[in-house]
Design a protein around this motif. Structure first.
Motif, PDB file in Angstrom:
ATOM      1  N   LEU A   1      -2.014  88.435  42.227  1.00 42.80           N
ATOM      2  CA  LEU A   1      -3.025  87.186  42.949  1.00 42.80           C
ATOM      3  C   LEU A   1      -3.112  87.325  44.550  1.00 42.80           C
ATOM      4  O   LEU A   1      -4.341  87.237  44.945  1.00 42.80           O
ATOM      5  N   LEU A   2      -2.104  87.436  45.014  1.00 49.54           N
ATOM      6  CA  LEU A   2      -2.203  87.546  46.743  1.00 49.54           C
ATOM      7  C   LEU A   2      -3.061  88.669  47.018  1.00 49.54           C
ATOM      8  O   LEU A   2      -3.695  88.395  48.109  1.00 49.54           O
ATOM      9  N   ASP A   3      -3.001  89.636  46.400  1.00 48.58           N
ATOM     10  CA  ASP A   3      -3.655  90.852  46.928  1.00 48.58           C
ATOM     11  C   ASP A   3      -5.396  90.582  46.745  1.00 48.58           C
ATOM     12  O   ASP A   3      -6.102  91.179  47.281  1.00 48.58           O
ATOM     13  N   THR A   4      -5.741  89.899  45.721  1.00 50.39           N
ATOM     14  CA  THR A   4      -7.080  89.815  45.078  1.00 50.39           C
ATOM     15  C   THR A   4      -7.580  88.612  46.009  1.00 50.39           C
ATOM     16  O   THR A   4      -8.854  88.997  46.287  1.00 50.39           O
ATOM     17  N   PHE A   5      -7.070  87.234  45.913  1.00 53.19           N
ATOM     18  CA  PHE A   5      -7.939  86.265  46.380  1.00 53.19           C
ATOM     19  C   PHE A   5      -7.706  86.167  48.045  1.00 53.19           C
ATOM     20  O   PHE A   5      -6.858  86.968  48.559  1.00 53.19           O
ATOM     21  N   ARG A   6      -8.491  85.345  48.555  1.00 53.74           N
ATOM     22  CA  ARG A   6      -8.603  85.004  50.016  1.00 53.74           C
ATOM     23  C   ARG A   6      -7.279  84.464  50.509  1.00 53.74           C
ATOM     24  O   ARG A   6      -6.716  83.697  49.860  1.00 53.74           O
ATOM     25  N   GLU A   7      -7.364  84.606  51.777  1.00 51.05           N
ATOM     26  CA  GLU A   7      -6.303  83.982  52.488  1.00 51.05           C
ATOM     27  C   GLU A   7      -6.391  82.390  52.695  1.00 51.05           C
ATOM     28  O   GLU A   7      -5.282  81.796  52.551  1.00 51.05           O
ATOM     29  N   VAL A   8      -7.628  82.033  52.549  1.00 50.72           N
ATOM     30  CA  VAL A   8      -7.811  80.637  52.646  1.00 50.72           C
ATOM     31  C   VAL A   8      -7.819  79.866  51.015  1.00 50.72           C
ATOM     32  O   VAL A   8      -7.835  78.738  51.182  1.00 50.72           O
ATOM     33  N   ASP A   9      -7.804  80.746  50.156  1.00 50.66           N
ATOM     34  CA  ASP A   9      -7.512  80.160  48.759  1.00 50.66           C
ATOM     35  C   ASP A   9      -6.079  79.774  48.617  1.00 50.66           C
ATOM     36  O   ASP A   9      -5.110  80.084  49.245  1.00 50.66           O
ATOM     37  N   ILE A  10      -5.714  78.564  47.877  1.00 47.84           N
ATOM     38  CA  ILE A  10      -4.461  78.048  47.477  1.00 47.84           C
ATOM     39  C   ILE A  10      -4.031  78.550  46.152  1.00 47.84           C
ATOM     40  O   ILE A  10      -4.399  78.407  45.146  1.00 47.84           O
ATOM     41  N   ILE A  11      -3.101  79.470  46.253  1.00 47.37           N
ATOM     42  CA  ILE A  11      -2.403  80.108  45.026  1.00 47.37           C
ATOM     43  C   ILE A  11      -0.967  79.689  44.867  1.00 47.37           C
ATOM     44  O   ILE A  11      -0.244  79.390  46.069  1.00 47.37           O
ATOM     45  N   ALA A  12      -0.838  79.310  43.656  1.00 42.98           N
ATOM     46  CA  ALA A  12       0.692  78.628  43.373  1.00 42.98           C
ATOM     47  C   ALA A  12       1.052  79.052  41.975  1.00 42.98           C
ATOM     48  O   ALA A  12       0.277  79.334  41.021  1.00 42.98           O
TER      49      ALA A  12
ATOM     50  N   ALA B   1     -19.599  82.642  43.580  1.00 45.73           N
ATOM     51  CA  ALA B   1     -18.696  83.155  44.536  1.00 45.73           C
ATOM     52  C   ALA B   1     -17.293  83.184  43.791  1.00 45.73           C
ATOM     53  O   ALA B   1     -16.502  84.038  44.336  1.00 45.73           O
ATOM     54  N   VAL B   2     -17.172  82.560  42.744  1.00 45.45           N
ATOM     55  CA  VAL B   2     -15.918  82.882  41.832  1.00 45.45           C
ATOM     56  C   VAL B   2     -16.009  83.995  41.004  1.00 45.45           C
ATOM     57  O   VAL B   2     -15.060  84.544  40.708  1.00 45.45           O
ATOM     58  N   ALA B   3     -17.244  84.150  40.323  1.00 38.99           N
ATOM     59  CA  ALA B   3     -17.214  85.398  39.555  1.00 38.99           C
ATOM     60  C   ALA B   3     -16.667  86.748  40.061  1.00 38.99           C
ATOM     61  O   ALA B   3     -15.846  87.508  39.330  1.00 38.99           O
ATOM     62  N   MET B   4     -17.049  86.964  41.325  1.00 40.01           N
ATOM     63  CA  MET B   4     -16.506  88.444  41.822  1.00 40.01           C
ATOM     64  C   MET B   4     -15.000  88.326  41.959  1.00 40.01           C
ATOM     65  O   MET B   4     -14.509  89.494  41.536  1.00 40.01           O
ATOM     66  N   PRO B   5     -14.394  87.452  42.604  1.00 46.09           N
ATOM     67  CA  PRO B   5     -12.944  87.504  42.695  1.00 46.09           C
ATOM     68  C   PRO B   5     -12.226  87.631  41.170  1.00 46.09           C
ATOM     69  O   PRO B   5     -11.170  88.192  41.188  1.00 46.09           O
ATOM     70  N   VAL B   6     -12.734  86.715  40.501  1.00 46.95           N
ATOM     71  CA  VAL B   6     -12.248  87.044  38.865  1.00 46.95           C
ATOM     72  C   VAL B   6     -12.226  88.186  38.455  1.00 46.95           C
ATOM     73  O   VAL B   6     -11.389  88.754  37.726  1.00 46.95           O
ATOM     74  N   GLN B   7     -13.403  88.902  38.617  1.00 51.76           N
ATOM     75  CA  GLN B   7     -13.667  90.415  38.108  1.00 51.76           C
ATOM     76  C   GLN B   7     -12.786  91.254  38.672  1.00 51.76           C
ATOM     77  O   GLN B   7     -12.221  92.206  38.381  1.00 51.76           O
ATOM     78  N   ARG B   8     -12.585  91.085  40.298  1.00 51.63           N
ATOM     79  CA  ARG B   8     -11.719  91.994  40.958  1.00 51.63           C
ATOM     80  C   ARG B   8     -10.165  91.874  40.426  1.00 51.63           C
ATOM     81  O   ARG B   8      -9.611  92.779  40.546  1.00 51.63           O
ATOM     82  N   PHE B   9      -9.913  90.614  40.176  1.00 59.89           N
ATOM     83  CA  PHE B   9      -8.514  90.297  39.688  1.00 59.89           C
ATOM     84  C   PHE B   9      -8.134  90.941  38.444  1.00 59.89           C
ATOM     85  O   PHE B   9      -7.049  91.622  38.151  1.00 59.89           O
ATOM     86  N   ALA B  10      -9.136  91.006  37.196  1.00 60.83           N
ATOM     87  CA  ALA B  10      -9.077  91.567  36.294  1.00 60.83           C
ATOM     88  C   ALA B  10      -9.005  93.062  36.409  1.00 60.83           C
ATOM     89  O   ALA B  10      -8.170  93.783  35.860  1.00 60.83           O
ATOM     90  N   GLN B  11      -9.938  93.590  37.278  1.00 63.86           N
ATOM     91  CA  GLN B  11      -9.683  95.195  37.545  1.00 63.86           C
ATOM     92  C   GLN B  11      -8.110  95.568  38.376  1.00 63.86           C
ATOM     93  O   GLN B  11      -7.662  96.466  37.991  1.00 63.86           O
ATOM     94  N   ALA B  12      -7.709  94.619  39.143  1.00 63.87           N
ATOM     95  CA  ALA B  12      -6.390  94.802  39.799  1.00 63.87           C
ATOM     96  C   ALA B  12      -5.151  94.635  38.884  1.00 63.87           C
ATOM     97  O   ALA B  12      -4.290  95.507  38.894  1.00 63.87           O
ATOM     98  N   VAL B  13      -5.427  93.833  37.894  1.00 62.15           N
ATOM     99  CA  VAL B  13      -4.380  93.772  36.848  1.00 62.15           C
ATOM    100  C   VAL B  13      -4.504  95.227  36.053  1.00 62.15           C
ATOM    101  O   VAL B  13      -3.525  95.715  35.767  1.00 62.15           O
ATOM    102  N   ALA B  14      -5.468  95.478  35.716  1.00 67.75           N
ATOM    103  CA  ALA B  14      -5.710  96.836  34.872  1.00 67.75           C
ATOM    104  C   ALA B  14      -5.172  97.852  35.751  1.00 67.75           C
ATOM    105  O   ALA B  14      -4.579  98.747  34.988  1.00 67.75           O
ATOM    106  N   ALA B  15      -5.417  97.945  37.031  1.00 62.82           N
ATOM    107  CA  ALA B  15      -5.036  98.927  37.922  1.00 62.82           C
ATOM    108  C   ALA B  15      -3.335  98.876  37.868  1.00 62.82           C
ATOM    109  O   ALA B  15      -2.761 100.096  37.789  1.00 62.82           O
ATOM    110  N   HIS B  16      -3.005  97.807  37.920  1.00 57.05           N
ATOM    111  CA  HIS B  16      -1.580  97.509  37.872  1.00 57.05           C
ATOM    112  C   HIS B  16      -0.817  98.071  36.657  1.00 57.05           C
ATOM    113  O   HIS B  16       0.245  98.948  36.797  1.00 57.05           O
ATOM    114  N   ASN B  17      -1.610  97.711  35.530  1.00 54.52           N
ATOM    115  CA  ASN B  17      -1.004  98.238  34.520  1.00 54.52           C
ATOM    116  C   ASN B  17      -0.936  99.516  34.268  1.00 54.52           C
ATOM    117  O   ASN B  17      -0.250 100.485  33.607  1.00 54.52           O
TER     118      ASN B  17
END
Length: 319
Positions: A229-240, A258-274
């Motif tokens: 989550l921290l690697d994917t979303f912006r520094e200004v986004d509130i993550i909890a 504006a939300v679609a792209m980071p959500v897709q990036r997150f899915a890709q990042a999770v896939a890469a992690h796995n």
């Protein structure tokens, strides 16, 4: 007038300031006691706990001043946070950096200033404990040491607040911290008509991980998910981490596109992690998203509740 420079670690400093969960909060006795003490100890008309935000300095505590904030570009505290020690201006009217500053030429008529930086646990300067007089004065080494000691006490109070709003396992904001930060962010959205969107995540098969591999494995999974989550979303986004295996991200100034792209990036990042992880279990999750509507979401709880329902629908539909 000389405007304060921007610290070299400004992005990290602002993250630490946001994580402190102090900006735009109500007065608290834990801080007010130190401005009262500083005002009496140094016999000055004004004492402040000032937090230096991106474009303003905001006073968490103020004794002897009505204003709640001033622009950062005219702030004395913006200069004070650039160093590690007490910043002193014996006579601002005779100092070329400040002589024509509006805080000197008009109310509050600053002639003398002394500010000791107040730091976050990571060392970032959040702001200062400062004292102000309307006449020039000297400031001895003993005075500096006393102000330094008071600033350390304020730092301790800041750390206590942050500990109460931080999830110990992942380092993210906990529910209390998220609600405080989100409340201020959504208030800004209401005032400015800015869009915001909440993403509500729930880990899939988390109980099975705990049951099969043990709670230490479950803790590692939570930390891994937080890191992505921290690697994917912006520094200004509130993550909890809201609790258990539930996480959320509040994206301000972001509509659907504006939300679609980071959500897709997150899915890709999770896939890469796995793909690269040596763990025998993958990260799997369900997510619900909801766009902030001031007419519908009166409180942060309303927004969380709707996002939670949408996450449950997504989990139920997928499984």
């Amino acid at each position: 007038m000389q405007e304060p420079e921007i610290p070299h670690n400004e992005a990290a400093r602002l993250r630490a300031l946001t994580a402190a969960c102090l900006l735009d909060t109500a007065p608290e006795e834990r801080f007010d006691r130190y401005t009262r003490l500083a005002r009496r100890l140094f016999d000055v008309p004004i004492a402040l706990v000032s937090l230096v935000d991106a474009s303003r300095q905001w006073f968490k505590s103020r004794d002897g001043l009505d204003a709640t904030e001033t622009p950062r570009e005219i702030s004395f505290c913006g200069h004070a946070i650039l160093g590690s020690d007490v910043f002193v201006i014996p006579d601002a009217r005779a100092d070329a950096r400040f002589a024509d500053n509006p805080l000197v030429t008009a109310a509050p008529d600053i002639a003398f200033y002394a500010g000791a930086p107040v730091h976050a646990p990571d060392g970032s300067a959040l702001g200062t404990l400062c004292i102000i007089d309307r006449v020039p004065r000297e400031f001895s080494d003993e005075d500096r040491e006393a102000l330094r000691d008071l600033a350390k006490m304020v730092e301790h109070e800041c750390a206590i607040v942050q500990l109460a709003t931080t999830d110990a396992l992942t380092g993210l904001s906990n529910r209390r911290g998220f609600e405080a930060l989100a409340d201020h962010s959504l208030a800004m959205c209401r005032r400015m008509g800015a869009p915001a969107r909440l993403l509500y995540f729930d880990l899939d098969k988390f109980k099975a991980i705990n049951d099969t591999h043990g709670h230490a494995a479950g803790d590692r999974t939570l930390r891994d998910f937080a890191a992505v989550l921290l690697d994917t979303f912006r520094e200004v986004d509130i993550i909890a981490r809201l609790g258990g295996d539930e996480f959320c991200v509040l994206i301000v100034d972001g509509g659907k596109s504006a939300v679609a792209m980071p959500v897709q990036r997150f899915a890709q990042a999770v896939a890469a992690h796995n793909t690269t992880s040596e763990r025998p279990w993958p990260l799997e999750y369900s997510v619900g998203t909801v766009e902030f509507d001031p007419a519908v979401h009166v409180s942060v709880a309303d927004l969380l509740s709707e996002a939670d329902r949408r996450m449950y629908d997504a989990k139920h539909g997928a499984h």
